[in-house]
Every structure is written in C-alpha cells, then in structure tokens.
Design a protein around this motif. Structure first.
Motif, short mmCIF file in Angstrom:
data_model
loop_
_atom_site.label_atom_id
_atom_site.label_comp_id
_atom_site.label_asym_id
_atom_site.label_seq_id
_atom_site.Cartn_x
_atom_site.Cartn_y
_atom_site.Cartn_z
N PHE A 104 10.60 14.02 24.74
CA PHE A 104 10.69 15.26 25.51
C PHE A 104 10.77 16.47 24.56
N ALA A 106 13.27 19.30 24.96
CA ALA A 106 14.35 19.79 25.82
C ALA A 106 15.15 20.95 25.26
N SER A 107 14.85 21.38 24.04
CA SER A 107 15.58 22.49 23.43
C SER A 107 14.81 23.80 23.65
N PRO A 133 11.30 19.04 32.49
CA PRO A 133 11.40 18.60 31.09
C PRO A 133 10.02 18.16 30.59
N MET A 294 21.17 22.03 24.05
CA MET A 294 19.96 21.61 24.75
C MET A 294 19.92 22.14 26.18
N TRP A 296 17.72 20.96 28.81
CA TRP A 296 17.62 19.84 29.75
C TRP A 296 18.53 18.71 29.32
N GLN A 300 18.60 14.48 33.39
CA GLN A 300 17.43 15.15 33.98
C GLN A 300 16.13 14.59 33.39
N MET A 301 16.16 14.26 32.10
CA MET A 301 14.96 13.68 31.49
C MET A 301 14.62 12.34 32.12
N SER A 320 14.95 13.26 22.89
CA SER A 320 15.32 14.58 23.39
C SER A 320 14.33 15.66 23.00
#
Length: 388
Positions: A104, A106-107, A133, A294, A296, A300-301, A320
């Motif tokens: 993902f 996510a940041s 995400p 982060m 997300w 959620q991912m 992540s």
C-alpha cells in the motif's frame, strides 16, 4: 526464566520465527531475550516442528491467544535447557510461506513528497488518495528473509531529456522502510473483512523493505503502476511480532480523515500504532520514520484489500508503503531524503543519493508497551550486489 526488565524481547513481546541449528530442520521458535525458545520441545507439540508458521496461524485467533498464554506461563518459571538456544547460534529463515503480496501507499507525507518529485507541475496527491488506500500487487516469490543479498535490477529507463528508453542496470536504487502485516486466518472469496474484524484475521507484523528501482519505476508506472521497478526483491524481518503484543502500542490516527471514508472503511475506534523505525545506511543512522503518522490504518488496508471479493489467505503479506513523517529526518526512502538526488546525504563522509553496489541497509523497529519499555521487531538487513 530470567529476562532483563529492559529487554525488547520480554514477555510482553514474544515474536515468532523459524530457526534451525547445526544444519537441522527448520522449526518454530519464539524469541525471549537473547534466546530462542523451541516450541516443539517446550510445549511438547509436534505442530511447532513445521518449517513455517502457516499451519499454526491458520488455526485462528483463539489458538493464538491460548499458545501465547502458555508461553508466558512457561517462561515465568523454569524452562528446560534443551528447549533454549542462543540467538547468535541459530540460523533464521523466512518465517512464513508468502501466499500473496500487496503493498500500500498509506503515508500522506510520503505520497505528497513523491507527488512533488514525480509530478512537480500537478497536485501532490491524486484525487483518489484520500478516498481509498492506494496499493499495487507485488510478487510473493521475491519476498526474501533478512540478510539475503539483493542483486541490482536491470530494466528500461528513460531520463527526462532522453530521446528514447535504454536498457541497463538501475542507477537510482532505493529502499522503502515499511511495516508488513501477515494474515493468519483467511476468508472465502466474496467475503469482505470489516476493519473491526482485523484482530481475528491478522496474526502479526514484520519489518519490511520494499527495494525500489526509481528510474525503472518512473518510466513504467503510468498508466498501470509499479511493476519491474519493485518486483525484484522485498525483504522482511525474521521475527513476526503478534498483533496481540501490540495492544499497548495502539494510538488514534493522526487527525480525522477528510473526507470521511466510505462506510466499508470506517472503524468503530480508528487506530494506528506507535512504532518507530530506524534506517542505517552502511552503519550510519540516516532516518527515523514514525509509523504513528500513517494516514490509513492496518485495518482499513485489509478491508480495502478484500472489499471487491478477493479472498484473504493464510500467509498473505501486505505492506504499509513507505513510512515517512513531516520532518526531513523522518523520511523512509532515499528518494525523499535526497529529494530526488538534488540534496545528497553525507554517509560516512561520502556524498550519497542512491544505493551503490556493496552498500548495506538495516531497518530496525520498536513499539511502546504498557510497562514503558520498548518492544523490538529486530531488524531487516540487505546488501546490494552488482547487476548480472
């Protein structure tokens, strides 16, 4: 069993791994201080003589809780000497068989930095970024255990002023310091997992380095996203920290999501994790990426990964994405730390931007605990070899 009170591998942690001794068969152990506890011997359970965690993880949440409680009770007393091995005297292996791998993005800090670098004349975040995400599907077959050398990849690349693409070894080889999450209990197809169901499906977390060839990536990623610039190698740490051990590291996500996520991404109590990484380049620390920043969450991912009907399987790994904070020293990639090569870092007295052959990168991680001590993830390590 005596474990120093300040050990990052004390009774609050108890990460799982797969180890061998003296050329023997790999089996499952738990790290306790500076020793590895052989679970097949300590618990008298032949199921832990397996060469991966998959069969144990597939037994589900109640089994994870039961075994963790038994280990904590065992190490509070006397442990048979034949069940213990010094960490420095064992060989550590890939701890689980990777079923699928998804990474993902996510940041928000990382995504914004990359947007400014790759698309300087456009908005840093693409319109979809705060609605879902974003991720890409990687290759399970090139997920390697810590300590595995990484061969410099070759591929097509094209500079901004080049008339045509060329083929050759990547000249902008990079890292991405991440956390990876390991699915323990899978789901049938067409059975989405809600964010609140996360603890019953995800067994644990590892450190993850998603090695990235930025020049290959920049040329190939439009319109379908990363492929050869990422698929050559992903490294993970040998110790899987149980999600059960990270309860005290849970913190609120940094601020409210704006806009509010769609219903399938909403959590009853949105949470992140207070985990800090450290990145060392040839022995010198160059960054401390904070996972607490982060956007997300891990839950959620997972919800997004399964919402379209895709099944989750035991051994699935999802990353992540690069962990970056708001400060320059908190960036989790050399792309960001050197700002695309414009601002070189000084590493052991040398001016550096991207990875050279022979370089070694080590990523370490720690989380907070209820007692105030640090809980350790160990490290994920890799050295760059020349292209072949």
């Amino acid at each position: 069993m005596i474990v120093p009170a300040d050990s990052p591998f004390g009774p609050e942690n108890l990460p799982y791994g797969v180890f061998s001794t003296g050329g023997g068969s790999p089996r499952i152990g738990v790290r306790v201080g500076e020793q590895v506890l052989d679970l097949s011997v300590a618990l008298g359970d032949a199921g832990f003589a397996e060469p991966s965690l998959n069969a144990f993880m597939a037994q589900g949440y109640d089994r994870w809780v039961d075994v963790r409680g038994r280990i904590q009770e065992l190490i509070a007393g006397d442990v048979p000497a034949e069940a213990l091995h010094a960490v420095g005297e064992v060989t550590l292996h890939l701890p689980f068989e990777v079923a699928d791998y998804v990474d993902f993005y996510a940041s928000e800090h990382h995504a914004s930095n990359v947007g400014r670098l790759f698309r300087p004349d456009a908005e840093p975040l693409l319109p979809n970024w705060k609605h879902l995400p974003v991720g890409y599907h990687g290759r399970a077959g090139t997920v390697y255990p810590s300590g595995t050398d990484v061969v410099r990849p070759s591929g097509q690349r094209k500079g901004p002023d080049g008339p045509a693409p060329v083929f050759g070894p990547s000249t902008r080889l990079d890292i991405e310091a991440e956390l990876g999450f390991v699915v323990g209990t899978g789901t049938p197809a067409n059975t989405p997992v809600s964010p609140d169901e996360f603890p019953r499906h995800v067994f644990g977390a590892v450190l993850l380095n998603d090695w990235s060839a930025r020049d290959i990536q920049a040329w190939e990623y439009v319109p379908l996203g990363p492929n050869l610039g990422k698929s050559f190698a992903t490294s993970v740490s040998p110790w899987v920290v149980p999600i059960l051990a990270l309860a005290e590291a849970r913190i609120p996500l940094p601020g409210q999501h704006d806009p509010e996520p769609l219903p399938y991404l909403r959590e009853s109590r949105p949470w992140g994790l207070d985990i800090e990484l450290a990145v060392r380049w040839n022995g010198q620390q160059v960054a401390r990426p904070p996972y607490r920043e982060m956007y997300w969450s891990p839950a959620q991912m997972l919800a997004h990964l399964t919402v379209n009907g895709a099944s989750a399987r035991t051994g699935d790994l999802y990353g992540s994405g690069t962990i970056s904070g708001p400060e320059p020293a908190e960036r989790g990639s050399f792309l960001e730390l050197s700002w695309g090569g414009r601002d070189p870092l000084t590493v052991n007295g040398e001016s550096r931007t991207f990875l050279q052959d022979g370089d070694e990168v080590v990523v370490e991680g720690t989380a907070t605990t209820g007692s105030g001590t640090k809980l350790g993830f160990g490290e994920v390590r890799g050295r760059i070899l020349p292209a072949r």
